[in-house]
Design an enzyme around this catalytic site. Structure first.
Site, PDB file in Angstrom:
ATOM      1  N   ASP A   9      38.608  37.894  -6.994  1.00 56.55           N
ATOM      2  CA  ASP A   9      40.073  38.167  -5.962  1.00 56.55           C
ATOM      3  C   ASP A   9      39.150  37.876  -4.615  1.00 56.55           C
ATOM      4  O   ASP A   9      37.973  37.858  -4.381  1.00 56.55           O
ATOM      5  CB  ASP A   9      40.628  39.672  -5.848  1.00 56.55           C
ATOM      6  CG  ASP A   9      41.133  39.896  -4.781  1.00 56.55           C
ATOM      7  OD1 ASP A   9      42.230  39.098  -4.344  1.00 56.55           O
ATOM      8  OD2 ASP A   9      40.732  40.700  -3.918  1.00 56.55           O
ATOM      9  N   ASP A  11      40.826  38.574  -0.847  1.00 59.05           N
ATOM     10  CA  ASP A  11      40.859  39.740   0.244  1.00 59.05           C
ATOM     11  C   ASP A  11      40.604  40.974  -0.253  1.00 59.05           C
ATOM     12  O   ASP A  11      41.151  41.276  -1.100  1.00 59.05           O
ATOM     13  CB  ASP A  11      42.156  39.549   0.799  1.00 59.05           C
ATOM     14  CG  ASP A  11      42.613  38.196   1.512  1.00 59.05           C
ATOM     15  OD1 ASP A  11      41.556  37.623   2.310  1.00 59.05           O
ATOM     16  OD2 ASP A  11      43.454  37.534   1.032  1.00 59.05           O
ATOM     17  N   ASN A  43      47.055  36.127  -4.120  1.00 59.99           N
ATOM     18  CA  ASN A  43      48.333  35.986  -4.103  1.00 59.99           C
ATOM     19  C   ASN A  43      48.787  35.527  -2.701  1.00 59.99           C
ATOM     20  O   ASN A  43      50.048  35.411  -2.448  1.00 59.99           O
ATOM     21  CB  ASN A  43      48.888  37.458  -4.140  1.00 59.99           C
ATOM     22  CG  ASN A  43      48.985  37.825  -5.724  1.00 59.99           C
ATOM     23  OD1 ASN A  43      48.741  37.303  -6.839  1.00 59.99           O
ATOM     24  ND2 ASN A  43      49.726  38.949  -5.937  1.00 59.99           N
ATOM     25  N   LYS A 184      49.524  37.394  -9.307  1.00 64.60           N
ATOM     26  CA  LYS A 184      48.861  38.497  -9.886  1.00 64.60           C
ATOM     27  C   LYS A 184      49.735  39.624 -10.017  1.00 64.60           C
ATOM     28  O   LYS A 184      50.351  39.675  -8.715  1.00 64.60           O
ATOM     29  CB  LYS A 184      47.372  38.956  -9.440  1.00 64.60           C
ATOM     30  CG  LYS A 184      46.329  38.050  -9.471  1.00 64.60           C
ATOM     31  CD  LYS A 184      45.037  38.517  -8.417  1.00 64.60           C
ATOM     32  CE  LYS A 184      45.495  38.474  -7.069  1.00 64.60           C
ATOM     33  NZ  LYS A 184      44.147  38.943  -6.387  1.00 64.60           N
ATOM     34  N   ASP A 209      40.212  44.419  -5.792  1.00 69.40           N
ATOM     35  CA  ASP A 209      40.374  45.550  -5.377  1.00 69.40           C
ATOM     36  C   ASP A 209      41.686  46.297  -5.348  1.00 69.40           C
ATOM     37  O   ASP A 209      41.740  47.307  -4.967  1.00 69.40           O
ATOM     38  CB  ASP A 209      39.947  45.495  -3.647  1.00 69.40           C
ATOM     39  CG  ASP A 209      41.056  44.633  -3.139  1.00 69.40           C
ATOM     40  OD1 ASP A 209      41.478  43.393  -3.314  1.00 69.40           O
ATOM     41  OD2 ASP A 209      41.813  45.322  -2.081  1.00 69.40           O
TER      42      ASP A 209
END
Length: 259
Positions: A9, A11, A43, A184, A209
């Site tokens: 991921d 961010d 995303n 996602k 996260d």
């Protein structure tokens, strides 16, 4: 076990705003040095992969555009596979529609000519967009596709409505569920990520996260999942959730022992 692919991921895992999180660049270099393929997954539908790759390179992280899978690039891949010749009416802002156009998607301005309606992030979304969606399906459109499910997105002033809120509004007014919502935790996006890495789920680890997007996606398709504490999930949220990662680490840098 040695993993051949790592889905990361962006961010909250690699980036915090416009800054690189401590130790992330070194961790990614070590992962690549061990021979694992890396795919960055976000995303955020508004930035194309090439822009993310340039942004990461400026921060000292090697990344090619084909190593970045965004919500919009996943949507484009989905359209190519399932609706290759469709006329598409897009309810999204220019940062999203320009990516569709550049990828060769046939966009139409008249909703009544649409075969498929694509809905994404749009800060100017309003009543007229819902009317257009109604006209599209009244005239025979047969597919509703969303870029990503994020109901809100963070900003310096607090959360604001995201693509998911707009997709829900359109789905409600046309009285049908979306045929696909990319990003996602979509299974379609997970398969696209695995195809990019060319590894089976059992040989892939996902680091993120968020429980409801990152960890949920990896869990659903059989990836090993690692939650990092550098983003939105704290220990209280983790303890209360039914979605549980395989491992928890303070940061991507602290996950190197697993990768």
């Amino acid at each position: 076990m040695t993993y051949r692919g790592v889905v990361v991921d962006l961010d909250g895992t690699v980036l915090s705003g416009d800054a690189l999180l401590d130790g992330a660049a070194d961790a990614l270099r070590e992962i690549r040095g061990a021979g694992a393929g890396v795919l960055f997954l976000t995303n955020n539908p508004t930035r194309p992969p090439a822009e993310y790759a340039r942004r990461l390179a400026r921060l000292g992280v090697d990344a090619r555009p084909d190593e970045v899978l965004t919500a919009t690039s996943a949507t484009i891949d989905y359209l190519r596979e399932h609706h290759p010749d469709d006329a598409v009416f897009a309810i999204a802002e220019e940062s999203v529609t320009s990516q569709l156009r550049d990828a060769g998607v046939t966009l139409v301005a008249d909703a009544r000519r649409a075969d498929t309606v694509v809905v994404g992030y749009d800060r100017e979304f309003g009543y007229s967009d819902m009317v257009a969606a109604l006209r599209a399906f009244d005239a025979g459109a047969d597919a509703l596709v969303g870029t990503d499910p994020d109901i809100t997105v963070p900003t310096p002033d607090g959360p604001v409505p995201g693509s998911g809120a707009i997709i829900d509004a359109v789905a409600n007014v046309v009285e049908r569920d979306p045929d696909a919502v990319l990003g996602k935790p979509s299974d379609v996006t997970a398969r696209l990520a695995l195809d990019r890495l060319d590894v089976p789920p059992a040989e892939c680890v996902l680091v993120g996260d968020r429980l409801d997007t990152d960890i949920a996606m990896g869990e659903r398709v059989g990836m090993t999942t690692v939650l990092v504490r550098t983003g939105v999930t704290d220990d209280e949220a983790l303890a209360a959730s039914t979605i549980q990662p395989d491992y928890v680490r303070d940061s991507l840098a602290d996950a190197r022992d697993l990768l």
